[in-house]
Design a protein around this motif. Structure first.
Motif, mmCIF file in Angstrom:
data_model
loop_
_atom_site.group_PDB
_atom_site.id
_atom_site.type_symbol
_atom_site.label_atom_id
_atom_site.label_comp_id
_atom_site.label_asym_id
_atom_site.label_seq_id
_atom_site.Cartn_x
_atom_site.Cartn_y
_atom_site.Cartn_z
ATOM 1 N N GLU A 1 11.328 32.880 9.025
ATOM 2 C CA GLU A 1 10.746 31.272 9.717
ATOM 3 C C GLU A 1 9.543 32.229 9.554
ATOM 4 N N ARG B 1 1.854 25.769 12.628
ATOM 5 C CA ARG B 1 2.911 25.025 13.656
ATOM 6 C C ARG B 1 2.719 24.184 14.445
ATOM 7 N N LEU C 1 9.814 28.282 17.396
ATOM 8 C CA LEU C 1 10.271 28.423 16.244
ATOM 9 C C LEU C 1 11.478 28.226 16.135
ATOM 10 N N ARG C 2 12.306 27.710 15.311
ATOM 11 C CA ARG C 2 13.247 26.657 15.868
ATOM 12 C C ARG C 2 14.586 27.449 15.249
ATOM 13 N N ALA C 3 14.190 28.974 14.452
ATOM 14 C CA ALA C 3 15.177 29.712 14.312
ATOM 15 C C ALA C 3 16.671 30.291 15.655
#
Length: 322
Positions: A205, A189, A194-196
């Protein structure tokens, strides 16, 4: 330990934001991101993730860890930190037919029912018969010497098949789970959030991260199995990850032929760059400031890693509580 095939596993936990990032801490009440708690069952030999669950920080570890009971079975030994070693949870683990080796807190005083020749004694936790091992571990480095008293409980009751000294050494393997988290967070990572931005996206994700990590661990284990006596500990996870990325970018070898190569490009890269046999080293445990990469000026933490020697003494009498 006996030659009986067993899976050494360790449930470990990690707090993460929608990116396993910073939250409220002792320096500030601000919370950078909502937080997710991940609890995993990790195989200490290969560092593969056997099972993992995650959810809100509340109600926390005691609730999430019970969902991992579904993956416990006979011929498995679970290494448990003292945070998980409650009477109710130890009884639940024993109820799955799995064995456990757990550290008990200094305040626990299990009754002595029978003494064994190796210094351990028979006792009982709830409805479960256990062996208690009390030991003093001394770690010596050039920076000094430190001793601590530890109390372990296990359902491995036969002192001849499972000597107390060997079980104390085995318990140290619990830290392999930390290496798994480090690989997922830093290597896979890259310490990024996280992109979500939605709950379904966050779930997807996290599962994607775990899937990629697991696939690389399987490749490492397959490659190590082709070399007699090779320990997966000597395989570099970063090397395997970078090779896998190159495979994806170049679209090389993405379609399997009729003959399956268990080693493959990833395995060959790992085997050509095996790390030396692990040395016994000691690094201090310290809590970083979540909101800063730099140590607080009031903290004076020695961050050096030292070569260490460890001595283990099995205590034959009840120790004085530290």
């Amino acid at each position: 330990m006996p030659s009986t095939a067993r899976t050494w596993t360790s449930p470990t936990t990690q707090t993460c934001a929608p990116g396993w990032a910073r939250g409220a801490n002792q320096y500030t009440a601000a919370s950078g991101y909502p937080q997710v708690l991940l609890v995993a069952l990790v195989a200490c030999g290969t560092r593969a993730v056997i099972d993992a669950v995650f959810g809100p920080r509340k109600p926390g570890e005691p609730v999430l860890v019970r969902r991992l009971l579904r993956s416990l079975h006979q011929d498995m030994v679970v290494l448990l930190d003292r945070g998980f070693a409650t009477d109710a949870f130890l009884q639940a683990v024993a109820g799955t037919s799995a064995d456990f080796l757990a550290r008990l807190s200094a305040t626990r005083k299990p009754p002595i029912l029978r003494r064994f020749d190796d210094g351990s004694f028979l006792s009982q936790i709830g409805t479960v018969q256990v062996r208690i091992i009390e030991c003093e571990i001394t770690i010596s480095t050039t920076a000094g010497r430190h001793s601590g008293v530890y109390r372990l409980a296990t359902t491995l009751l036969d002192p001849h098949r499972y000597p107390a000294f060997e079980l104390v050494r085995l318990y140290h393997e619990r830290w392999e789970g930390e290496s798994a988290y480090f690989a997922i967070q830093k290597s896979v990572r890259g310490r990024r959030v996280l992109r979500a931005r939605t709950l379904p996206g966050i779930v997807q994700e996290i599962y994607a991260l775990l899937t990629v990590y697991q696939a690389i661990r399987i490749a490492i284990a397959d490659a190590s199995s082709t070399v007699p006596g090779a320990d997966p500990d000597r395989a570099g996870f970063s090397i395997a990850l970078h090779t896998a990325r190159d495979q994806v970018v170049q679209a090389a070898g993405v379609i399997a032929g009729t003959t399956i190569d268990l080693v493959g490009a990833i395995g060959r890269a790992v085997l050509n760059n095996l790390m030396p046999v692990r040395r016994l080293r000691l690094g201090p445990r310290a809590v970083n400031r979540p909101m800063s990469r730099y140590a607080h000026k009031s903290l004076r933490v020695d961050r050096h890693t030292y070569k260490a020697t460890v001595s283990i003494d099995i205590l034959l009498t009840a120790p004085i509580s530290p």
